[in-house]
Design an enzyme around this catalytic site. Sequence first.
Site, PDB file in Angstrom:
ATOM      1  N   SER A   1       0.791  -1.234   0.000  1.00  0.00           N
ATOM      2  CA  SER A   1       0.000   0.000   0.000  1.00  0.00           C
ATOM      3  C   SER A   1       0.823   1.285   0.000  1.00  0.00           C
ATOM      4  O   SER A   1       0.255   2.371  -0.069  1.00  0.00           O
ATOM      5  CB  SER A   1      -0.958   0.007   1.194  1.00  0.00           C
TER       6      SER A   1
ATOM      7  N   LYS B   1       0.047   3.748  -2.731  1.00  0.00           N
ATOM      8  CA  LYS B   1      -0.975   4.789  -2.660  1.00  0.00           C
ATOM      9  C   LYS B   1      -0.375   6.195  -2.588  1.00  0.00           C
ATOM     10  O   LYS B   1      -1.067   7.177  -2.881  1.00  0.00           O
ATOM     11  CB  LYS B   1      -1.895   4.541  -1.462  1.00  0.00           C
TER      12      LYS B   1
ATOM     13  N   SER C   1      -6.100   3.251   4.265  1.00  0.00           N
ATOM     14  CA  SER C   1      -5.510   2.401   3.222  1.00  0.00           C
ATOM     15  C   SER C   1      -6.611   1.774   2.373  1.00  0.00           C
ATOM     16  O   SER C   1      -6.649   0.558   2.150  1.00  0.00           O
ATOM     17  CB  SER C   1      -4.615   1.315   3.838  1.00  0.00           C
TER      18      SER C   1
END
Length: 499
Positions: free
Chosen positions: A83, A86, A328
């Site tokens: 993640s 991102k 997230s």
Amino acid sequence: MRLQRLLNFFITALMLFCLDSSAQQALTHTQIEQGIAEDQLHVAAIMNLIKPESSLIALSVWDLADNRSVFQQNSNALMNPASIQKLLTALVSAKQLGQSFQYRTQLLSNQKLDIINGILKNELYVTFSGDPTLKQRHLNALINQLKQAGVHTVNGNIHLIGHHQDQLQAPGWVWDDLGICYAAPISSFIIDKNCVFARLSANGYNKKATLKVMGKRPIYVENEAVFAPYQPSAIPCDLQLIRKDSNHFTLKGCYAGAKSLPLAIAINEPQGYAVNVVKAILKQQKIRLTGKVVVDTTRTISNDNFQPIATHLSEPLPKLIDEMLLKSDNLMAEALLRTSAEDFTQQPLNFKQTTQALVVMLQELDIELEMANIADGSGLSRYNLLSAEHVMAVLKVIATHQDYQYLLNSLPVAGIKGTLKYKRYFNKPPLKHKVMAKTGSMLGVSNLAGQFEASNGKRYLFVLFENGLSPKIQQQQKAPFSAILLQNLMDMPLVHLSN
């Protein structure tokens, strides 16, 4: 003074001797000739002492005040970012869409409303924009405007307008994740995050359990699951969710224990789900439809040719990025990247085209990803490959460019908010309040990237990748490696560079 210099010399020599080959590579010959800064030695010594033996580590540390690299180890190695990906999506969204951007969902007619005795003779259109925050209650409020206008019958069709997408999940998403909500499909048609909640309750051991879908959502789940008594030595008891056409599922297998189990099921056909949701709302509002609810992915709607009846706007972009980074949120990341890329190219895109657009948009910010492999915007794909230096380049732009500095406020803060609020050892001193960073976790991966404030008063950017982490070793760790490292980095010595 002479004694102190000699002591410092021997300490430096000892530290250099102790460094492993990869850490030595981070210290250039020029630095050795000119004298290595104390903070560089500090980080190198820490890494040599505490780095794990069973996983691959990449680390990059950057001094914001002096605009220089403090430490790099394996920083150009391509690894799975999870993640951390991102952060790239946040930056391109901020660049391309701007802080005032909002998703728009509208109910329109093809001409001025023609209502006679409660009968509407217009064709109606609902434009879906891929809003990842759109909920069924928002659609309910749009259609309620018809009720408020006295409509009880619609003589015609209701067209659901959006882009056609053959590919709803990115390449590299793990197959057995696809029925779970954190891998919900990306589409123009998103309602309640394309996720349905249910609860499985026991009716006694080895008897068919009861499954209840919350909120009367229009999906069908055939339930064959049972609860089984917990037996440590027995073969593990697993539930399986089998996905079928038309948002039909079969739940089978067993679950060890007796407590009810919450389920989060990702729908697999967003267009069909949207049709059924709109039908359910019409029924709830007691509005009769003589035509059909149809999906139209070829029509382009212009407000010059259509009459708006009601509009729903999402929160502005900074709020959406907050949700993406703090929670997230994978669907939010995929939606924001798709929207940014389509705004950039002015055409509908698939996953490959979307990630290609991301690379081009970052190139415009002097961030080169030529050697990277980008498969999605969330980091869920196992095909993603980034280096610590790729991510550091993104952090530097965010931290130093006035237009993007607000993104730092969207990062989780240790012990305060987001995915670092309750994380072990981050929710107490010395890390609490002092670390703000994006987490990146999946099987075998534990990454962290952001900034920390050291006890010397300076702020540092950092990127830490840890790949190949065994779940068993992770369970046995008294503290995560990232926490141990950052606790030691908090004591970074204050270095005054000569001009």
